[in-house]
Design an enzyme around this catalytic site. Structure first.
Site, PDB file in Angstrom:
ATOM      1  N   SER A 139      33.784  68.738  48.881  1.00 56.38           N
ATOM      2  CA  SER A 139      32.966  67.862  47.817  1.00 56.38           C
ATOM      3  C   SER A 139      31.513  68.129  47.987  1.00 56.38           C
ATOM      4  O   SER A 139      30.788  67.616  47.222  1.00 56.38           O
ATOM      5  CB  SER A 139      33.397  66.279  47.750  1.00 56.38           C
ATOM      6  OG  SER A 139      34.670  66.219  47.148  1.00 56.38           O
TER       7      SER A 139
ATOM      8  N   TYR B   5      32.457  58.521  48.254  1.00 55.12           N
ATOM      9  CA  TYR B   5      33.683  58.119  47.604  1.00 55.12           C
ATOM     10  C   TYR B   5      33.207  56.481  47.539  1.00 55.12           C
ATOM     11  O   TYR B   5      32.320  55.906  47.151  1.00 55.12           O
ATOM     12  CB  TYR B   5      34.790  58.128  48.594  1.00 55.12           C
ATOM     13  CG  TYR B   5      34.927  59.803  48.983  1.00 55.12           C
ATOM     14  CD1 TYR B   5      35.062  60.825  47.796  1.00 55.12           C
ATOM     15  CD2 TYR B   5      34.754  60.196  50.426  1.00 55.12           C
ATOM     16  CE1 TYR B   5      34.871  61.991  48.481  1.00 55.12           C
ATOM     17  CE2 TYR B   5      34.898  61.387  50.541  1.00 55.12           C
ATOM     18  CZ  TYR B   5      34.848  62.449  49.564  1.00 55.12           C
ATOM     19  OH  TYR B   5      35.159  63.818  50.050  1.00 55.12           O
TER      20      TYR B   5
ATOM     21  N   VAL C 211      36.262  66.291  52.158  1.00 60.75           N
ATOM     22  CA  VAL C 211      37.383  66.247  52.906  1.00 60.75           C
ATOM     23  C   VAL C 211      37.792  67.326  54.088  1.00 60.75           C
ATOM     24  O   VAL C 211      38.416  66.937  54.763  1.00 60.75           O
ATOM     25  CB  VAL C 211      38.462  66.081  52.060  1.00 60.75           C
ATOM     26  CG1 VAL C 211      38.636  64.859  51.256  1.00 60.75           C
ATOM     27  CG2 VAL C 211      38.794  67.378  51.304  1.00 60.75           C
TER      28      VAL C 211
ATOM     29  N   LYS D 259      29.738  69.853  45.388  1.00 60.52           N
ATOM     30  CA  LYS D 259      29.276  69.131  44.083  1.00 60.52           C
ATOM     31  C   LYS D 259      28.111  68.696  43.982  1.00 60.52           C
ATOM     32  O   LYS D 259      27.519  69.026  42.781  1.00 60.52           O
ATOM     33  CB  LYS D 259      30.229  67.817  44.057  1.00 60.52           C
ATOM     34  CG  LYS D 259      31.603  68.008  43.828  1.00 60.52           C
ATOM     35  CD  LYS D 259      32.507  66.548  44.164  1.00 60.52           C
ATOM     36  CE  LYS D 259      34.078  66.910  43.806  1.00 60.52           C
ATOM     37  NZ  LYS D 259      34.864  66.137  44.584  1.00 60.52           N
TER      38      LYS D 259
HETATM   39  N1  GLU Z   1      38.527  70.002  46.355  1.00 60.73           N
HETATM   40  C1  GLU Z   1      38.817  68.731  46.834  1.00 60.73           C
HETATM   41  C2  GLU Z   1      39.648  68.023  45.697  1.00 60.73           C
HETATM   42  O1  GLU Z   1      39.315  68.140  44.637  1.00 60.73           O
HETATM   43  C3  GLU Z   1      37.506  67.950  47.068  1.00 60.73           C
HETATM   44  C4  GLU Z   1      37.637  66.585  47.704  1.00 60.73           C
HETATM   45  C5  GLU Z   1      36.745  65.946  48.564  1.00 60.73           C
HETATM   46  O2  GLU Z   1      35.983  66.848  49.460  1.00 60.73           O
HETATM   47  O3  GLU Z   1      36.336  64.874  48.425  1.00 60.73           O
HETATM   48  O4  GLU Z   1      40.556  67.230  45.712  1.00 60.73           O
END
Ligand code: GLU
Length: 303
Positions: free
Chosen positions: A63, A239, A257, A66
Site C-alpha cells: 500500500s 488504515y 502489509v 498508493k
Molecule cells: N495489495 C494489497 C491489497 O490490496 C495492499 C494492502 C496493503 O498494503 O494495505 O490487499
C-alpha cells in the site's frame, strides 16, 4: 542531530524484540518472509543517508505504492482527481466495502484499496503503457533504474485478491470506473508488488519532504500538491490506526502489509522502516514502535 546513533539504538532494541506481530498471509507470497527482519533508513534535508539493520533488502511495498500512484495521477489530472475520490479518513480496515455502498461508489480516500483502485483507473486511462510508465516514474524520482515489480507477488495477489475484485465491481456499478475491472486490477496488483528497500524508499519519498523535488533537485510536484498528499498521509495513511500513528509518532506517512512504513517531516527528513510482522490493524508492529522511539528521542515531529 546524532541520527546514526539513534537509528543504531532503535535497531538493536528491535532485533531483541520477542513480540514481532504476524506476517501477512492473505497474499500467499508475502507469508514466505521471515519475521526476524528489521531495517531503518533516514535521508536528511541535505541528502545524507543514515541506516541501520536490513536496509538494502527489498520487500513488497504494497500500500505504500498508493501514495506514488496518487502523486502521478495528481500530476496528470490535477484537482479533477478529487471528483472521483474523497479525502476523508475511513476509520475502517483497508479493504472494507460497506462505505462504498453508502457513498455511491466514491471511495473515502485514495489510500484505502477502493480509492487506490480508482486512482489505478485514472492512470490506466491517462497512460499508454501504465505498468511501464508508472515504473519509469518511480525509477526516475529515485534515480535508480534497478527498482522493479515482483512478478511472483503480483501473480499471487491476482489469484487471491477477491475483495479487490468485489470493490472494483462495486465501483464500476456506480459508474466510477472507466476501464475494465481486469485491466485496472492488473495494474493495481503490479503497482502494489513494487519491491524496494528502506534506502530506496527514503529516496523516492524524499520529494514529499523536499517541497516536491527529488534528490537531484528536479521538480515533480507543486508545493500545493505536496501539502495535500502529506495531509492525506497523516489522516489516512495507516488504515484504521491513522489516529494512533499521529498520536504515537506525529508524522505523515504510509504503511503497507509487506511490513514497510515510510514517514517524513517536511523540510527535515524522510524515514523508512521495515519489519514484516504486523499488529492487529495491519501496520508493522516493530516499525510503529521504532518510529515512536525515533520522534520521542529526537523531539522531531509535526507537533
Ligand atoms: N495489495 C494489497 C491489497 O490490496 C495492499 C494492502 C496493503 O498494503 O494495505 O490487499
Amino acid at each position: 542531530m546524532p541520527y546514526q546513533k539513534i537509528l543504531d539504538t532503535i535497531s538493536s532494541e528491535a532485533s531483541k524484540s520477542k513480540e514481532r506481530g504476524e506476517v501477512a498471509n492473505y497474499i500467499p507470497e508475502l507469508s514466505k518472509i521471515s519475521d526476524q527482519k528489521f531495517g531503518i533508513a533516514l535521508l536528511d534535508e541535505q541528502g545524507h543517508l543514515f541506516e541501520s539493520g536490513d536496509t538494502h533488502e527489498q520487500f513488497s511495498i504494497q500500500s505504500i505504492s498508493k501514495v506514488l500512484a496518487l502523486s502521478l495521477a495528481f500530476r496528470l489530472l490535477g484537482d479533477e482527481v478529487w471528483k472521483r475520490v474523497d479525502v476523508e479518513p475511513s476509520g475502517d480496515p483497508f479493504n472494507h466495502l460497506s462505505l462504498l455502498e453508502q457513498e455511491n461508489g466514491i471511495p473515502r480516500n485514495p489510500l484505502i484499496n477502493a480509492g487506490a483502485i480508482v486512482v489505478s483507473d485514472i492512470l490506466v486511462s491517462q497512460l499508454q503503457h501504465p505498468k511501464k510508465e508508472f515504473l519509469q516514474y518511480v525509477r526516475k524520482i529515485a534515480n535508480d533504474p534497478s527498482i522493479a515489480y515482483d512478478e511472483q507477488v503480483a501473480k499471487s495477489e491476482k489469484r487471491t485478491g477477491f475483495k479487490n475484485y468485489a470493490a472494483a465491481y462495486l465501483i464500476k456499478s456506480y459508474g466510477n470506473l472507466e476501464n475494465d475491472v481486469e485491466e485496472v486490477l492488473d495494474f493495481y496488483f503490479y503497482q502494489c508488488a513494487l519491491s524496494m528497500s528502506c534506502q530506496q524508499l527514503v529516496k523516492v519519498f524524499y520529494i514529499f519532504a523536499n517541497r516536491g523535488k527529488c534528490l537531484q533537485n528536479n521538480p515533480y510536484l507543486s508545493l500545493a500538491q505536496v501539502k495535500r498528499i502529506n495531509a492525506l498521509m497523516l489522516t489516512c495513511g495507516f488504515y484504521d490506526e491513522a489516529g494512533e500513528f499521529a498520536f504515537e509518532v506525529g508524522l505523515p506517512g504510509k504503511s503497507g502489509v509487506g511490513g514497510g512504513i515510510v514517514a517524513l517531516l517536511p523540510e527535515k527528513f524522510c524515514v523508512a522502516t521495515w519489519s514484516p510482522g504486523l499488529n492487529t490493524k495491519g501496520n508493522s508492529k516493530l516499525g510503529m514502535e521504532a518510529l515512536e522511539k525515533f520522534t520521542t528521542k529526537t523531539g522531531l515531529s509535526i507537533f
